[in-house]
Design a protein around this motif. Sequence first.
Motif, PDB file in Angstrom:
ATOM      1  N   HIS A 154      -9.454  15.518   4.427  1.00  0.00           N
ATOM      2  CA  HIS A 154      -8.375  16.087   3.610  1.00  0.00           C
ATOM      3  C   HIS A 154      -8.483  15.528   2.190  1.00  0.00           C
ATOM      4  O   HIS A 154      -8.118  14.387   1.949  1.00  0.00           O
ATOM      5  CB  HIS A 154      -7.005  15.744   4.203  1.00  0.00           C
ATOM      6  CG  HIS A 154      -6.788  16.322   5.556  1.00  0.00           C
ATOM      7  ND1 HIS A 154      -7.111  15.657   6.718  1.00  0.00           N
ATOM      8  CD2 HIS A 154      -6.280  17.520   5.932  1.00  0.00           C
ATOM      9  CE1 HIS A 154      -6.805  16.410   7.747  1.00  0.00           C
ATOM     10  NE2 HIS A 154      -6.296  17.555   7.304  1.00  0.00           N
ATOM     11  N   PRO A 155      -8.960  16.327   1.258  1.00  0.00           N
ATOM     12  CA  PRO A 155      -9.148  15.813  -0.101  1.00  0.00           C
ATOM     13  C   PRO A 155      -7.854  15.705  -0.920  1.00  0.00           C
ATOM     14  O   PRO A 155      -7.828  14.994  -1.915  1.00  0.00           O
ATOM     15  CB  PRO A 155     -10.104  16.822  -0.734  1.00  0.00           C
ATOM     16  CG  PRO A 155      -9.878  18.085   0.011  1.00  0.00           C
ATOM     17  CD  PRO A 155      -9.485  17.676   1.410  1.00  0.00           C
ATOM     18  N   GLU A 156      -6.794  16.421  -0.516  1.00  0.00           N
ATOM     19  CA  GLU A 156      -5.568  16.377  -1.329  1.00  0.00           C
ATOM     20  C   GLU A 156      -4.823  15.056  -1.121  1.00  0.00           C
ATOM     21  O   GLU A 156      -4.921  14.433  -0.063  1.00  0.00           O
ATOM     22  CB  GLU A 156      -4.651  17.572  -1.022  1.00  0.00           C
ATOM     23  CG  GLU A 156      -3.858  17.478   0.259  1.00  0.00           C
ATOM     24  CD  GLU A 156      -4.565  18.105   1.450  1.00  0.00           C
ATOM     25  OE1 GLU A 156      -3.954  18.089   2.522  1.00  0.00           O
ATOM     26  OE2 GLU A 156      -5.697  18.585   1.334  1.00  0.00           O
ATOM     27  N   LEU A 157      -4.108  14.650  -2.162  1.00  0.00           N
ATOM     28  CA  LEU A 157      -3.345  13.401  -2.117  1.00  0.00           C
ATOM     29  C   LEU A 157      -1.987  13.652  -1.479  1.00  0.00           C
ATOM     30  O   LEU A 157      -1.289  14.615  -1.810  1.00  0.00           O
ATOM     31  CB  LEU A 157      -3.167  12.837  -3.533  1.00  0.00           C
ATOM     32  CG  LEU A 157      -4.433  12.393  -4.249  1.00  0.00           C
ATOM     33  CD1 LEU A 157      -4.119  11.968  -5.669  1.00  0.00           C
ATOM     34  CD2 LEU A 157      -5.092  11.259  -3.494  1.00  0.00           C
ATOM     35  N   LEU A 158      -1.634  12.778  -0.569  1.00  0.00           N
ATOM     36  CA  LEU A 158      -0.345  12.879   0.122  1.00  0.00           C
ATOM     37  C   LEU A 158       0.477  11.625  -0.155  1.00  0.00           C
ATOM     38  O   LEU A 158      -0.059  10.541  -0.348  1.00  0.00           O
ATOM     39  CB  LEU A 158      -0.561  13.031   1.628  1.00  0.00           C
ATOM     40  CG  LEU A 158      -1.337  14.247   2.104  1.00  0.00           C
ATOM     41  CD1 LEU A 158      -1.635  14.143   3.589  1.00  0.00           C
ATOM     42  CD2 LEU A 158      -0.570  15.515   1.808  1.00  0.00           C
ATOM     43  N   CYS A 159       1.766  11.795  -0.121  1.00  0.00           N
ATOM     44  CA  CYS A 159       2.657  10.648  -0.272  1.00  0.00           C
ATOM     45  C   CYS A 159       2.563   9.797   0.989  1.00  0.00           C
ATOM     46  O   CYS A 159       2.590  10.314   2.112  1.00  0.00           O
ATOM     47  CB  CYS A 159       4.095  11.117  -0.497  1.00  0.00           C
ATOM     48  SG  CYS A 159       5.283   9.779  -0.635  1.00  0.00           S
ATOM     49  N   GLY A 170      -6.627   5.928   5.882  1.00  0.00           N
ATOM     50  CA  GLY A 170      -6.364   6.224   4.464  1.00  0.00           C
ATOM     51  C   GLY A 170      -5.022   5.682   4.009  1.00  0.00           C
ATOM     52  O   GLY A 170      -4.877   5.167   2.905  1.00  0.00           O
ATOM     53  N   PHE A 171      -4.023   5.792   4.857  1.00  0.00           N
ATOM     54  CA  PHE A 171      -2.682   5.323   4.491  1.00  0.00           C
ATOM     55  C   PHE A 171      -2.590   3.804   4.446  1.00  0.00           C
ATOM     56  O   PHE A 171      -1.727   3.258   3.772  1.00  0.00           O
ATOM     57  CB  PHE A 171      -1.647   5.872   5.469  1.00  0.00           C
ATOM     58  CG  PHE A 171      -1.243   7.296   5.194  1.00  0.00           C
ATOM     59  CD1 PHE A 171      -1.822   8.029   4.175  1.00  0.00           C
ATOM     60  CD2 PHE A 171      -0.279   7.908   5.970  1.00  0.00           C
ATOM     61  CE1 PHE A 171      -1.446   9.335   3.926  1.00  0.00           C
ATOM     62  CE2 PHE A 171       0.109   9.216   5.723  1.00  0.00           C
ATOM     63  CZ  PHE A 171      -0.481   9.937   4.705  1.00  0.00           C
TER      64      PHE A 171
END
Length: 197
Positions: A22-27, A106-107
């Motif tokens: 998942h390349p998009e940035l998430l909160c 990632g988180f």
Amino acid sequence: IFSIVVFGSIVNECYVNKDSQHPELLCIFNENESACSYGIAVGVIAFFGCIFFFVVDLYFQQISSVKDRKRAVLLDLGFSGFLAFLWFVAFCFLANQWQRTTLTRGFAQGADAARAAITFSFFSIIIWVVLALRALQRYRLGTDMSLFATEQFGTDPSASYPGYPGGSGVESTETYQSPPFTETLEPNPKGYQVPAY
């Protein structure tokens, strides 16, 4: 400083990729964009509010109008109370969303920044409550002392100075005592006389 830590840590490290697919940035806060946006918004509002009220405090003694001073103190009181409430909501919201977050690889990178944002939002509640109490104390001092005492004077520039509040403004001679040693005063003194000891 606390507001800078909160919105800075959210902006810099709380937007991460969930994983490599998942390349998009998430909160990081439970993938809830509202949590990050709210934390950033409250931090920025608090930062600019601090700058504004710091300048008001610097120039407070030069504000000549009593009504303007009263407005400045009431604005400080209201803003401090409002910010304390916003930080309380931010702390509860961010802590709740962090509790629901499942840490993926990632988180885990932004976990320290998320904890810092939650911690400093809690400390900000205390700071803004103290600032609100300080503003309340300043308001009470102002209403009790000379800060707002000139409101009783008229606005007409030709108005005379008001007299003493309990009297007519004219002093009577009955309130004064007679001068001491009046029995030794002569109606026509003959100059300096050496006192006899």
